[in-house]
Design a protein around this motif. Structure first.
Motif, PDB file in Angstrom:
ATOM      1  N   GLN A   1     -57.361   1.616  25.609  1.00 34.90           N
ATOM      2  CA  GLN A   1     -58.772   1.955  25.436  1.00 34.90           C
ATOM      3  C   GLN A   1     -59.324   2.355  26.790  1.00 34.90           C
ATOM      4  O   GLN A   1     -59.276   1.568  27.739  1.00 34.90           O
ATOM      5  CB  GLN A   1     -59.550   0.753  24.911  1.00 34.90           C
ATOM      6  N   CYS A   2     -59.823   3.585  26.912  1.00 33.89           N
ATOM      7  CA  CYS A   2     -60.460   4.017  28.153  1.00 33.89           C
ATOM      8  C   CYS A   2     -61.963   3.836  28.065  1.00 33.89           C
ATOM      9  O   CYS A   2     -62.549   3.875  26.978  1.00 33.89           O
ATOM     10  CB  CYS A   2     -60.145   5.494  28.448  1.00 33.89           C
ATOM     11  N   ARG A   3     -62.583   3.644  29.215  1.00 35.52           N
ATOM     12  CA  ARG A   3     -64.032   3.538  29.259  1.00 35.52           C
ATOM     13  C   ARG A   3     -64.635   4.828  28.726  1.00 35.52           C
ATOM     14  O   ARG A   3     -64.147   5.920  29.014  1.00 35.52           O
ATOM     15  CB  ARG A   3     -64.489   3.276  30.696  1.00 35.52           C
ATOM     16  N   GLY A   4     -65.712   4.694  27.979  1.00 32.49           N
ATOM     17  CA  GLY A   4     -66.233   5.836  27.239  1.00 32.49           C
ATOM     18  C   GLY A   4     -66.727   6.994  28.067  1.00 32.49           C
ATOM     19  O   GLY A   4     -66.835   8.106  27.552  1.00 32.49           O
TER      20      GLY A   4
ATOM     21  N   CYS B   1     -55.734   6.346  34.544  1.00 31.02           N
ATOM     22  CA  CYS B   1     -55.998   4.916  34.482  1.00 31.02           C
ATOM     23  C   CYS B   1     -54.956   4.205  33.628  1.00 31.02           C
ATOM     24  O   CYS B   1     -54.438   3.143  34.000  1.00 31.02           O
ATOM     25  CB  CYS B   1     -57.394   4.667  33.933  1.00 31.02           C
ATOM     26  N   VAL B   2     -54.623   4.773  32.476  1.00 33.95           N
ATOM     27  CA  VAL B   2     -53.639   4.153  31.586  1.00 33.95           C
ATOM     28  C   VAL B   2     -52.264   4.110  32.255  1.00 33.95           C
ATOM     29  O   VAL B   2     -51.559   3.091  32.188  1.00 33.95           O
ATOM     30  CB  VAL B   2     -53.573   4.905  30.248  1.00 33.95           C
ATOM     31  N   ALA B   3     -51.890   5.196  32.912  1.00 27.84           N
ATOM     32  CA  ALA B   3     -50.618   5.193  33.629  1.00 27.84           C
ATOM     33  C   ALA B   3     -50.606   4.135  34.723  1.00 27.84           C
ATOM     34  O   ALA B   3     -49.595   3.459  34.951  1.00 27.84           O
ATOM     35  CB  ALA B   3     -50.350   6.582  34.224  1.00 27.84           C
ATOM     36  N   ARG B   4     -51.723   3.998  35.400  1.00 26.13           N
ATOM     37  CA  ARG B   4     -51.847   2.982  36.446  1.00 26.13           C
ATOM     38  C   ARG B   4     -51.715   1.580  35.856  1.00 26.13           C
ATOM     39  O   ARG B   4     -51.038   0.721  36.407  1.00 26.13           O
ATOM     40  CB  ARG B   4     -53.199   3.148  37.138  1.00 26.13           C
ATOM     41  N   ALA B   5     -52.376   1.348  34.734  1.00 27.56           N
ATOM     42  CA  ALA B   5     -52.327   0.027  34.101  1.00 27.56           C
ATOM     43  C   ALA B   5     -50.910  -0.321  33.663  1.00 27.56           C
ATOM     44  O   ALA B   5     -50.443  -1.454  33.863  1.00 27.56           O
ATOM     45  CB  ALA B   5     -53.281  -0.002  32.908  1.00 27.56           C
ATOM     46  N   ILE B   6     -50.228   0.640  33.077  1.00 31.94           N
ATOM     47  CA  ILE B   6     -48.866   0.373  32.613  1.00 31.94           C
ATOM     48  C   ILE B   6     -47.928   0.137  33.783  1.00 31.94           C
ATOM     49  O   ILE B   6     -47.012  -0.689  33.716  1.00 31.94           O
ATOM     50  CB  ILE B   6     -48.391   1.531  31.716  1.00 31.94           C
TER      51      ILE B   6
ATOM     52  N   GLY C   1     -61.514   1.001  34.462  1.00 34.88           N
ATOM     53  CA  GLY C   1     -61.660   2.190  33.627  1.00 34.88           C
ATOM     54  C   GLY C   1     -60.889   2.179  32.332  1.00 34.88           C
ATOM     55  O   GLY C   1     -61.067   3.082  31.506  1.00 34.88           O
ATOM     56  N   CYS C   2     -60.016   1.200  32.107  1.00 35.64           N
ATOM     57  CA  CYS C   2     -59.215   1.218  30.885  1.00 35.64           C
ATOM     58  C   CYS C   2     -58.611  -0.147  30.597  1.00 35.64           C
ATOM     59  O   CYS C   2     -58.609  -1.040  31.466  1.00 35.64           O
ATOM     60  CB  CYS C   2     -58.116   2.273  30.965  1.00 35.64           C
ATOM     61  N   TYR C   3     -58.089  -0.287  29.396  1.00 33.80           N
ATOM     62  CA  TYR C   3     -57.506  -1.542  28.926  1.00 33.80           C
ATOM     63  C   TYR C   3     -56.251  -1.211  28.137  1.00 33.80           C
ATOM     64  O   TYR C   3     -56.235  -0.261  27.336  1.00 33.80           O
ATOM     65  CB  TYR C   3     -58.513  -2.258  28.036  1.00 33.80           C
TER      66      TYR C   3
END
Length: 331
Positions: free
Chosen positions: A99-102, A112-117, A136-138
C-alpha cells in the motif's frame, strides 16, 4: 575527464586544473545530498516479523520470492495490490500486499515498495511473515490468511512533547482530525492553520471497515496524545497522524506539506558556485591568451564550460532518478 587531458607546464593551466578538480569534487559530493533530501518516503516507521520460520530452498521460499517480485512489479502502475501464490499446502502459500501513500506518484510508489522489500529481508530472515511500514508505503506478507480482515491492533503509538494546555490548539487539532474522519476514500489529508493531518487504510478493507478503523485510530490519537505537538497512531490496517508547526522540528516525516524549499536553496548555492567557477575560468583564459599555450587553455576552458552546462541541463533528471539509485544501493 580531467585525467584525460595532457599535462601542461603553464602555471595558469595548473591553476585551472586544480580549480576544476575542486569543482567536480564538490559537484560529485552533492549527489548523496540530493538523494537524501528526496528520500523522505523511505523513512523507517516500524517493522515486525512472525515467529514461524521456513527452511532455505523450501517451496514457501520460492513462493515468497515470486510474491515479492509481483509486489515490486505491480507498484509501478498501482498504489495498492495484493497477491496470493498458491502452494501445495496452506503453509506453503504466500500471501502479501503493498500500500503506497495516496499522494505518491507511481515512480515514488515503486521506489518505496522496492526499498521496503529490500529492508524486510534482513529484518525478518527466514520468517514466514513480515511487515514493514515506511513513511511512503507499507508491505506485508505471511503464509497465514490476513487479506480482507479488519485488524485494529495498535502496532505503533508515538506522541510528541506536550506544548502545554492550549484550548485553541487542541480545538484546531481536533477539528482537523474530525475532518479526516468525515472525509471519504482510503487516503485522507488536510489541514487548518498550523495543524496538518493524514490518515489511510489498507486497500483490502471495505469502505465501512476503513471508516471504523480510522475512527478508532483518531479516537486513540485524541485520548492518548493529549496536548502533544504531533501524534502517530498506526493500527494493523490503518493509521492516523497529525502535526503542528511546533512539532515539525521533531521529525521531518510529520510535515505533510510538500516542501521544496531546501532543494531550491541548494540549487541556488550550486548556481552561485558555478558562476564563481566560470568567472575564474574566464579570467584564467584571458591570462592564458597573452601567454604561450593560449589555444590549449581555451580548449580546456571551453570543455569545462560545456561540462558545467551539461550538469545544470541534467540536474533535474539527476534529482528525479537519485531516489531510485539510493533505494537500490541502500540497506
Amino acid at each position: 575527464l580531467l585525467v584525460s587531458f595532457s599535462p601542461f607546464s603553464l602555471k595558469p593551466m595548473a591553476s585551472l586544473r586544480n580549480t576544476l578538480s575542486l569543482v567536480f569534487c564538490l559537484l560529485a559530493a552533492t549527489g548523496p545530498w540530493l538523494c537524501s533530501a528526496t528520500s523522505a518516503t523511505d523513512t523507517f516507521v516500524y517493522g515486525g516479523c512472525s515467529q514461524q520460520k521456513f527452511s532455505p530452498a523450501s517451496p514457501y521460499e520460492s513462493n515468497l520470492n515470486s510474491l515479492l517480485t509481483s509486489l515490486v512489479n505491480s507498484a509501478t502502475y498501482s498504489s495498492y495490490n495484493n497477491f496470493t501464490i498458491m502452494g501445495s499446502s496452506s503453509s506453503d502459500t504466500a500471501r502479501g500486499l503493498f500500500q503506497c501513500r495516496g499522494d505518491l506518484s507511481m515512480p515514488d510508489c515503486a521506489t518505496c515498495v522496492a526499498r521496503a522489500i529490500s529492508q524486510v529481508g534482513p529484518l525478518c530472515p527466514y520468517t514466514c511473515g513480515g511487515a514493514l511500514q515506511l513513511a511512503g508505503c507499507y508491505i506485508k506478507y505471511d503464509n497465514v490468511s490476513f487479506l480482507g480482515q479488519e485488524d485494529k491492533t495498535v502496532v505503533l503509538k508515538k506522541c510528541g512533547p506536550s506544548e502545554g494546555y492550549n484550548t485553541e490548539g487542541i480545538s484546531r487539532r481536533d477539528a482537523v482530525l474530525t475532518e479526516l474522519l468525515g472525509g471519504g476514500g482510503y487516503f485522507r489529508a488536510g489541514g487548518s492553520s498550523d495543524v496538518q493531518g493524514m490518515g489511510q487504510c489498507v486497500g483490502d478493507l471495505t469502505v465501512s471497515e476503513c471508516q471504523d478503523c480510522l475512527g478508532t485510530a483518531i479516537g486513540r490519537l485524541k485520548n492518548d496524545c493529549g496536548t502533544a505537538v504531533f501524534g502517530d497512531m498506526f493500527l494493523t490496517k490503518c493509521y492516523a497522524r497529525y502535526s503542528t508547526d511546533g512539532g515539525k522540528y521533531n521529525a521531518k516525516s510529520h510535515n505533510y506539506k510538500t516542501n521544496y524549499g531546501g532543494e531550491r536553496t541548494f540549487a541556488i548555492i550550486i548556481g552561485l558556485l558555478a558562476a564563481v567557477v566560470l568567472l575564474i575560468i574566464f579570467l584564467l583564459f584571458l591570462r592564458g591568451v597573452c601567454s604561450r599555450g593560449g589555444n590549449q587553455l581555451f580548449f580546456l576552458a571551453l570543455s569545462s564550460i560545456l561540462i558545467l552546462f551539461n550538469f545544470f541541463h541534467n540536474i533535474e533528471n539527476t534529482h528525479k532518478h537519485c531516489i531510485f539509485k539510493f533505494s537500490m544501493h541502500g540497506s
